[in-house]
Design an enzyme around this catalytic site. Sequence first.
Site, PDB file in Angstrom:
ATOM      1  N   TYR A   1      39.588  73.220  61.978  1.00 44.09           N
ATOM      2  CA  TYR A   1      38.887  73.753  63.155  1.00 44.09           C
ATOM      3  C   TYR A   1      37.463  74.184  62.787  1.00 44.09           C
ATOM      4  O   TYR A   1      36.498  73.885  63.499  1.00 44.09           O
ATOM      5  CB  TYR A   1      39.707  74.931  63.679  1.00 44.09           C
ATOM      6  CG  TYR A   1      39.201  75.559  64.960  1.00 44.09           C
ATOM      7  CD1 TYR A   1      39.357  74.918  66.185  1.00 44.09           C
ATOM      8  CD2 TYR A   1      38.593  76.817  64.944  1.00 44.09           C
ATOM      9  CE1 TYR A   1      38.914  75.515  67.362  1.00 44.09           C
ATOM     10  CE2 TYR A   1      38.152  77.414  66.116  1.00 44.09           C
ATOM     11  CZ  TYR A   1      38.319  76.765  67.325  1.00 44.09           C
ATOM     12  OH  TYR A   1      37.879  77.356  68.479  1.00 44.09           O
TER      13      TYR A   1
ATOM     14  N   ALA B   1      35.599  73.119  60.356  1.00 43.40           N
ATOM     15  CA  ALA B   1      34.763  71.938  60.089  1.00 43.40           C
ATOM     16  C   ALA B   1      34.307  71.310  61.407  1.00 43.40           C
ATOM     17  O   ALA B   1      33.136  70.933  61.562  1.00 43.40           O
ATOM     18  CB  ALA B   1      35.549  70.923  59.255  1.00 43.40           C
TER      19      ALA B   1
HETATM   20  P1  NAP Z   1      42.732  76.582  76.014  1.00 40.42           P
HETATM   21  O1  NAP Z   1      43.015  77.741  76.901  1.00 40.42           O
HETATM   22  O2  NAP Z   1      43.768  76.102  75.082  1.00 40.42           O
HETATM   23  O3  NAP Z   1      42.190  75.361  76.929  1.00 40.42           O
HETATM   24  C1  NAP Z   1      41.807  74.169  76.321  1.00 40.42           C
HETATM   25  C2  NAP Z   1      41.315  73.196  77.371  1.00 40.42           C
HETATM   26  O4  NAP Z   1      40.933  71.964  76.718  1.00 40.42           O
HETATM   27  C3  NAP Z   1      42.394  72.842  78.383  1.00 40.42           C
HETATM   28  O5  NAP Z   1      41.816  72.685  79.654  1.00 40.42           O
HETATM   29  C4  NAP Z   1      42.920  71.506  77.843  1.00 40.42           C
HETATM   30  O6  NAP Z   1      43.475  70.648  78.830  1.00 40.42           O
HETATM   31  C5  NAP Z   1      41.644  70.884  77.305  1.00 40.42           C
HETATM   32  N1  NAP Z   1      41.921  69.841  76.329  1.00 40.42           N
HETATM   33  C6  NAP Z   1      42.504  69.971  75.105  1.00 40.42           C
HETATM   34  N2  NAP Z   1      42.609  68.773  74.509  1.00 40.42           N
HETATM   35  C7  NAP Z   1      42.078  67.868  75.377  1.00 40.42           C
HETATM   36  C8  NAP Z   1      41.895  66.459  75.341  1.00 40.42           C
HETATM   37  N3  NAP Z   1      42.283  65.723  74.281  1.00 40.42           N
HETATM   38  N4  NAP Z   1      41.318  65.849  76.410  1.00 40.42           N
HETATM   39  C9  NAP Z   1      40.929  66.574  77.484  1.00 40.42           C
HETATM   40  N5  NAP Z   1      41.072  67.903  77.579  1.00 40.42           N
HETATM   41  C10 NAP Z   1      41.643  68.541  76.538  1.00 40.42           C
HETATM   42  O7  NAP Z   1      41.463  76.893  75.089  1.00 40.42           O
HETATM   43  P2  NAP Z   1      40.253  77.917  75.299  1.00 40.42           P
HETATM   44  O8  NAP Z   1      40.582  79.141  74.561  1.00 40.42           O
HETATM   45  O9  NAP Z   1      39.869  77.976  76.715  1.00 40.42           O
HETATM   46  O10 NAP Z   1      39.127  77.153  74.456  1.00 40.42           O
HETATM   47  C11 NAP Z   1      38.075  76.412  75.074  1.00 40.42           C
HETATM   48  C12 NAP Z   1      37.015  76.116  74.024  1.00 40.42           C
HETATM   49  O11 NAP Z   1      36.544  77.343  73.464  1.00 40.42           O
HETATM   50  C13 NAP Z   1      37.544  75.295  72.848  1.00 40.42           C
HETATM   51  O12 NAP Z   1      36.551  74.395  72.401  1.00 40.42           O
HETATM   52  C14 NAP Z   1      37.809  76.345  71.789  1.00 40.42           C
HETATM   53  O13 NAP Z   1      37.761  75.810  70.503  1.00 40.42           O
HETATM   54  C15 NAP Z   1      36.675  77.306  72.060  1.00 40.42           C
HETATM   55  N6  NAP Z   1      36.916  78.651  71.536  1.00 40.42           N
HETATM   56  C16 NAP Z   1      37.953  79.414  71.986  1.00 40.42           C
HETATM   57  C17 NAP Z   1      38.152  80.696  71.450  1.00 40.42           C
HETATM   58  C18 NAP Z   1      39.260  81.611  71.886  1.00 40.42           C
HETATM   59  O14 NAP Z   1      39.434  82.669  71.254  1.00 40.42           O
HETATM   60  N7  NAP Z   1      40.004  81.290  72.921  1.00 40.42           N
HETATM   61  C19 NAP Z   1      37.284  81.163  70.444  1.00 40.42           C
HETATM   62  C20 NAP Z   1      36.235  80.357  70.015  1.00 40.42           C
HETATM   63  C21 NAP Z   1      36.063  79.112  70.571  1.00 40.42           C
HETATM   64  P3  NAP Z   1      45.081  70.728  79.191  1.00 40.42           P
HETATM   65  O15 NAP Z   1      45.216  72.032  79.898  1.00 40.42           O
HETATM   66  O16 NAP Z   1      45.313  69.584  80.080  1.00 40.42           O
HETATM   67  O17 NAP Z   1      45.799  70.698  77.895  1.00 40.42           O
END
Ligand code: NAP
Length: 248
Positions: A155, A157
């Site tokens: 992640y 990377a």
């Molecule tokens: P999340 O609640 O798990 O939601 C992830 C989203 O990405 C969902 O809408 C999912 O769609 C979609 N997704 C995953 N794989 C996909 C694919 N192959 N094709 C199309 N859509 C895909 O995650 P989040 O916490 O909101 O994270 C969003 C972003 O913020 C990510 O890039 C994550 O790395 C970053 N981030 C999050 C945090 C944190 O603490 N939450 C911290 C730092 C960075 P489905 O619902 O259909 O699976």
Amino acid sequence: MLLKDKTAIISGASRGIGRAIALELAKQGCNIAFNYLKSQAEAESLEAELAALDVKAKATQVDIKDFAAVSVWVEETKATFGGLDILVNNAGIIRDKALALMSPDDWHEVINTNLGGAFNLTRAAVITFIKQKKGDIVNITSVTGVTGMPRQSNYAASKAGIIGFTRSLAQELAPYNIRVNAVAPGFIDTDMTQGLKQEYKDEIIRNIPLARFGKSQDVAKTVKFLLSNASSYITGQTIIIDGGMSLV
Ligand code: NAP
């Protein structure tokens, strides 16, 4: 309204941070095209919520890892919405493991989704932005991409890659009036962090100066700022949104 009649394409907006970004931009009058992978019910409910805000909205099921399918999605979006102004690369996953136990699949799935997905969508949209000499890109990286984190080498990377991608593209695209920035959230309360054990969450909170997990809206409001005229002289930057965690 800051983004009236603009069109944004957002990856992975069915849940979490992407969903909050879609709603925040729509409140500013922005039309929203977004994709998802599995969460059809959540995607349909977001589409309805966005339409109720009086903007055009379309959910599409497309795997962000699939370059050809993403290209088709971008072309369809341009045709349906009559243009494209904003791109938010948000879709991301984790597969946390010590490197000694990490399978090639754990590595490739994370890199191909988080970093490959941003390449796929940006590559498909950038020609339009270059031709119209206008466009704004925001990439969602992570504080892990800045500081590193044990059991997250895949992640970290991918997210450090996003920061390099952002800095390079900002220089490459500035002559075309296209700004490229990133936000790096710390621990945000979404499904991604829901699975953490309570003792681990308590320990993390003890190390966050603002003493709480962030909310998706905390990230969405910063993305809105980076897409507004208020940030018109900012490009190539990564804004950390972590309650001060990376300072200590
Ligand atoms: P999340 O609640 O798990 O939601 C992830 C989203 O990405 C969902 O809408 C999912 O769609 C979609 N997704 C995953 N794989 C996909 C694919 N192959 N094709 C199309 N859509 C895909 O995650 P989040 O916490 O909101 O994270 C969003 C972003 O913020 C990510 O890039 C994550 O790395 C970053 N981030 C999050 C945090 C944190 O603490 N939450 C911290 C730092 C960075 P489905 O619902 O259909 O699976």
